[in-house]
Design a protein around this motif. Sequence first.
Motif, PDB file in Angstrom:
ATOM      1  N   ARG A 137     -19.058 -27.986 -41.186  1.00 54.17           N
ATOM      2  CA  ARG A 137     -20.072 -27.066 -41.711  1.00 54.17           C
ATOM      3  C   ARG A 137     -20.344 -25.925 -40.746  1.00 54.17           C
ATOM      4  O   ARG A 137     -20.402 -24.749 -41.119  1.00 54.17           O
ATOM      5  N   TYR A 138     -20.496 -26.297 -39.493  1.00 50.55           N
ATOM      6  CA  TYR A 138     -20.884 -25.300 -38.492  1.00 50.55           C
ATOM      7  C   TYR A 138     -19.784 -24.252 -38.298  1.00 50.55           C
ATOM      8  O   TYR A 138     -20.051 -23.051 -38.269  1.00 50.55           O
ATOM      9  N   THR A 139     -18.552 -24.703 -38.169  1.00 54.62           N
ATOM     10  CA  THR A 139     -17.457 -23.756 -37.919  1.00 54.62           C
ATOM     11  C   THR A 139     -17.224 -22.855 -39.121  1.00 54.62           C
ATOM     12  O   THR A 139     -16.862 -21.689 -38.969  1.00 54.62           O
ATOM     13  N   ARG A 140     -17.432 -23.397 -40.337  1.00 58.08           N
ATOM     14  CA  ARG A 140     -17.312 -22.537 -41.520  1.00 58.08           C
ATOM     15  C   ARG A 140     -18.346 -21.418 -41.478  1.00 58.08           C
ATOM     16  O   ARG A 140     -18.044 -20.247 -41.683  1.00 58.08           O
ATOM     17  N   ASP A 141     -19.600 -21.791 -41.195  1.00 58.12           N
ATOM     18  CA  ASP A 141     -20.664 -20.792 -41.159  1.00 58.12           C
ATOM     19  C   ASP A 141     -20.473 -19.808 -40.013  1.00 58.12           C
ATOM     20  O   ASP A 141     -20.756 -18.614 -40.149  1.00 58.12           O
ATOM     21  N   VAL A 142     -19.972 -20.301 -38.872  1.00 59.98           N
ATOM     22  CA  VAL A 142     -19.747 -19.415 -37.728  1.00 59.98           C
ATOM     23  C   VAL A 142     -18.623 -18.437 -38.024  1.00 59.98           C
ATOM     24  O   VAL A 142     -18.669 -17.273 -37.610  1.00 59.98           O
ATOM     25  N   ALA A 143     -17.595 -18.875 -38.755  1.00 58.83           N
ATOM     26  CA  ALA A 143     -16.500 -17.963 -39.118  1.00 58.83           C
ATOM     27  C   ALA A 143     -17.024 -16.797 -39.957  1.00 58.83           C
ATOM     28  O   ALA A 143     -16.678 -15.638 -39.735  1.00 58.83           O
ATOM     29  N   PHE A 144     -17.893 -17.120 -40.921  1.00 59.31           N
ATOM     30  CA  PHE A 144     -18.500 -16.050 -41.722  1.00 59.31           C
ATOM     31  C   PHE A 144     -19.376 -15.157 -40.849  1.00 59.31           C
ATOM     32  O   PHE A 144     -19.420 -13.936 -41.013  1.00 59.31           O
ATOM     33  N   ALA A 145     -20.098 -15.791 -39.921  1.00 60.23           N
ATOM     34  CA  ALA A 145     -20.975 -15.018 -39.031  1.00 60.23           C
ATOM     35  C   ALA A 145     -20.175 -14.057 -38.169  1.00 60.23           C
ATOM     36  O   ALA A 145     -20.574 -12.912 -37.940  1.00 60.23           O
ATOM     37  N   ALA A 146     -19.025 -14.522 -37.677  1.00 56.62           N
ATOM     38  CA  ALA A 146     -18.168 -13.649 -36.861  1.00 56.62           C
ATOM     39  C   ALA A 146     -17.720 -12.434 -37.658  1.00 56.62           C
ATOM     40  O   ALA A 146     -17.707 -11.308 -37.155  1.00 56.62           O
ATOM     41  N   ALA A 147     -17.358 -12.665 -38.926  1.00 52.99           N
ATOM     42  CA  ALA A 147     -16.941 -11.541 -39.775  1.00 52.99           C
ATOM     43  C   ALA A 147     -18.084 -10.541 -39.944  1.00 52.99           C
ATOM     44  O   ALA A 147     -17.880  -9.321 -39.919  1.00 52.99           O
ATOM     45  N   GLN A 148     -19.312 -11.055 -40.107  1.00 52.13           N
ATOM     46  CA  GLN A 148     -20.465 -10.164 -40.260  1.00 52.13           C
ATOM     47  C   GLN A 148     -20.712  -9.353 -38.989  1.00 52.13           C
ATOM     48  O   GLN A 148     -21.007  -8.159 -39.045  1.00 52.13           O
ATOM     49  N   VAL A 149     -20.591 -10.007 -37.833  1.00 52.77           N
ATOM     50  CA  VAL A 149     -20.795  -9.311 -36.560  1.00 52.77           C
ATOM     51  C   VAL A 149     -19.790  -8.179 -36.402  1.00 52.77           C
ATOM     52  O   VAL A 149     -20.138  -7.045 -36.061  1.00 52.77           O
ATOM     53  N   TYR A 150     -18.525  -8.473 -36.685  1.00 52.80           N
ATOM     54  CA  TYR A 150     -17.501  -7.448 -36.524  1.00 52.80           C
ATOM     55  C   TYR A 150     -17.658  -6.343 -37.563  1.00 52.80           C
ATOM     56  O   TYR A 150     -17.363  -5.179 -37.287  1.00 52.80           O
ATOM     57  N   ALA A 151     -18.116  -6.706 -38.759  1.00 53.65           N
ATOM     58  CA  ALA A 151     -18.354  -5.674 -39.773  1.00 53.65           C
ATOM     59  C   ALA A 151     -19.458  -4.732 -39.324  1.00 53.65           C
ATOM     60  O   ALA A 151     -19.350  -3.503 -39.477  1.00 53.65           O
ATOM     61  N   ARG A 152     -20.538  -5.283 -38.755  1.00 52.92           N
ATOM     62  CA  ARG A 152     -21.624  -4.425 -38.262  1.00 52.92           C
ATOM     63  C   ARG A 152     -21.149  -3.550 -37.112  1.00 52.92           C
ATOM     64  O   ARG A 152     -21.474  -2.363 -37.033  1.00 52.92           O
ATOM     65  N   GLU A 153     -20.375  -4.142 -36.198  1.00 51.21           N
ATOM     66  CA  GLU A 153     -19.857  -3.363 -35.073  1.00 51.21           C
ATOM     67  C   GLU A 153     -18.960  -2.232 -35.569  1.00 51.21           C
ATOM     68  O   GLU A 153     -19.016  -1.111 -35.069  1.00 51.21           O
ATOM     69  N   ALA A 154     -18.125  -2.547 -36.572  1.00 55.32           N
ATOM     70  CA  ALA A 154     -17.231  -1.516 -37.113  1.00 55.32           C
ATOM     71  C   ALA A 154     -18.028  -0.390 -37.759  1.00 55.32           C
ATOM     72  O   ALA A 154     -17.685   0.789 -37.641  1.00 55.32           O
ATOM     73  N   GLU A 155     -19.119  -0.760 -38.461  1.00 57.24           N
ATOM     74  CA  GLU A 155     -19.951   0.260 -39.103  1.00 57.24           C
ATOM     75  C   GLU A 155     -20.612   1.153 -38.064  1.00 57.24           C
ATOM     76  O   GLU A 155     -20.620   2.385 -38.195  1.00 57.24           O
ATOM     77  N   VAL A 156     -21.153   0.530 -37.016  1.00 58.47           N
ATOM     78  CA  VAL A 156     -21.791   1.313 -35.953  1.00 58.47           C
ATOM     79  C   VAL A 156     -20.768   2.180 -35.242  1.00 58.47           C
ATOM     80  O   VAL A 156     -20.990   3.366 -34.976  1.00 58.47           O
ATOM     81  N   ARG A 157     -19.615   1.579 -34.934  1.00 62.56           N
ATOM     82  CA  ARG A 157     -18.575   2.330 -34.241  1.00 62.56           C
ATOM     83  C   ARG A 157     -18.068   3.478 -35.100  1.00 62.56           C
ATOM     84  O   ARG A 157     -17.807   4.575 -34.612  1.00 62.56           O
ATOM     85  N   GLY A 158     -17.926   3.213 -36.420  1.00 63.66           N
ATOM     86  CA  GLY A 158     -17.472   4.267 -37.312  1.00 63.66           C
ATOM     87  C   GLY A 158     -18.442   5.432 -37.363  1.00 63.66           C
ATOM     88  O   GLY A 158     -18.042   6.595 -37.340  1.00 63.66           O
ATOM     89  N   ALA A 159     -19.740   5.135 -37.413  1.00 70.30           N
ATOM     90  CA  ALA A 159     -20.746   6.200 -37.440  1.00 70.30           C
ATOM     91  C   ALA A 159     -20.732   6.986 -36.135  1.00 70.30           C
ATOM     92  O   ALA A 159     -20.843   8.213 -36.125  1.00 70.30           O
ATOM     93  N   TRP A 160     -20.603   6.273 -35.016  1.00 70.84           N
ATOM     94  CA  TRP A 160     -20.573   6.944 -33.712  1.00 70.84           C
ATOM     95  C   TRP A 160     -19.319   7.791 -33.563  1.00 70.84           C
ATOM     96  O   TRP A 160     -19.369   8.924 -33.095  1.00 70.84           O
ATOM     97  N   ASP A 161     -18.163   7.230 -33.979  1.00 66.53           N
ATOM     98  CA  ASP A 161     -16.918   7.988 -33.896  1.00 66.53           C
ATOM     99  C   ASP A 161     -16.974   9.238 -34.764  1.00 66.53           C
ATOM    100  O   ASP A 161     -16.456  10.291 -34.391  1.00 66.53           O
ATOM    101  N   ALA A 162     -17.585   9.112 -35.952  1.00 67.37           N
ATOM    102  CA  ALA A 162     -17.708  10.279 -36.830  1.00 67.37           C
ATOM    103  C   ALA A 162     -18.549  11.363 -36.170  1.00 67.37           C
ATOM    104  O   ALA A 162     -18.260  12.555 -36.290  1.00 67.37           O
ATOM    105  N   ARG A 163     -19.605  10.941 -35.468  1.00 63.37           N
ATOM    106  CA  ARG A 163     -20.456  11.909 -34.770  1.00 63.37           C
ATOM    107  C   ARG A 163     -19.675  12.603 -33.650  1.00 63.37           C
ATOM    108  O   ARG A 163     -19.750  13.825 -33.499  1.00 63.37           O
ATOM    109  N   LEU A 164     -18.909  11.827 -32.875  1.00 65.85           N
ATOM    110  CA  LEU A 164     -18.101  12.416 -31.807  1.00 65.85           C
ATOM    111  C   LEU A 164     -17.071  13.381 -32.392  1.00 65.85           C
ATOM    112  O   LEU A 164     -16.827  14.459 -31.840  1.00 65.85           O
ATOM    113  N   GLU A 165     -16.472  12.984 -33.504  1.00 68.06           N
ATOM    114  CA  GLU A 165     -15.471  13.830 -34.153  1.00 68.06           C
ATOM    115  C   GLU A 165     -16.078  15.165 -34.568  1.00 68.06           C
ATOM    116  O   GLU A 165     -15.491  16.231 -34.341  1.00 68.06           O
TER     117      GLU A 165
END
Length: 400
Positions: A137-165
């Motif tokens: 149970r725990y590893t399943r939920d953590v796998a989904f959590a990892a995907a959410q963390v990376y999705a948020r990081e990608a969104e933040v990074r994308g917004a920052w990169d767009a600003r730099l661009e």
Amino acid sequence: MTQRKHDSASPGGDRIREDTTRRLERAMGSLGTAAMARMDERLPWFRALSAEDRSWVGLVAQAGIAAFVEWFQHADEEGRPTPNIEFFGTAPRELKRSISLQQTVDIVRVVVEVVDERVDELAAPGGEAQLEHAVLRYTRDVAFAAAQVYAREAEVRGAWDARLEALIVDALVRGQVDDGLHSWAAALGWTSSPVVVLAGRAPDDKPEAVIDRLRDKGRRSGIDVLAGVQGDRLIVIVGGVDSASAATRQLLSRFGPGPVVIGPEVPDLHTAARSARAAVAGLRAARAWPDAPRPVFADDLLAERALDGDEDARAQLVENVYVPLAGTPLLDTLATYLEQGTSLEATARLLFVHPNTVRYRLKKITELTGYQPTEGRSAFALQVAVILGRLAEADPRDRP
């Protein structure tokens, strides 16, 4: 993972959970060490990390084990508590940039394997199935959590990169090439060369959508691009291409209607202000040449740019056309030829030379300037260059 009959609902389930929790707490250090050893053995990308990044990965793995122990202590089958996933935040942003989501899943998988192999040792007697089920149970939920963390990081990074661009494009158009531009480009990882700048009209859509479609087209075409929408104008920086015109044709459909101007090729991004300046000036002056091809090179619009007040174009025409001809019979021949409506015979009569001499001189003019006096647009550019050259040589006392 070996399947065992689940026993969490047995009368002694709570006591067994408490005993298992104590065993897990005592084993946390050894589990973290075993996980690190297993990653070093099984994951080539982990061995390739720097010592600092490996240390961060170890801390993340250790924090994940600790979070599991805390979750397991209070877990039951009915309540299904949510795992605390904040341990993913212990890693710095630089590590999240260097480790992909797939590699994060690899880390979770290794930790699970290490725990699973020691279930009989870690679980209290009779609690093996309880621990196994909790790990699943725990590893399943953590796998989904990892995907959410990376999705948020990608969104933040994308917004920052767009600003730099956007900042890079704006700085190049303004000609503000300083240390800030160098830092922004380094942050985006831009190393492409040579570089050309394109200028055209932006399509009628939201700027974000325009840039996203342009990036997508660039990726599919294997072209490195930075882009910005400035009002109704779309500026695109293209890097690392063998042919500017071929790359532009790949991106042409992403521009709005009207001319698209290609600035001159420059060695790198830090010298791209000249290309941007020429492309923007060419876009402004292109209306004076309604039949201009799409795309058109900024250098093919030198005469129009010069008449529109572009000092770079004026200087280039004087330097490339007037200066090589000044002080030679070629200049008088060119001026007379243009003034006589490109009539070879009339030019020869006025200069008291044979028509073949005029032909020879016109050929030399083409060799020296790259412009052919007998061709309409070239003759226009040559005439503008002669006028600008004469004005540049005028006595300052004659000026008001």
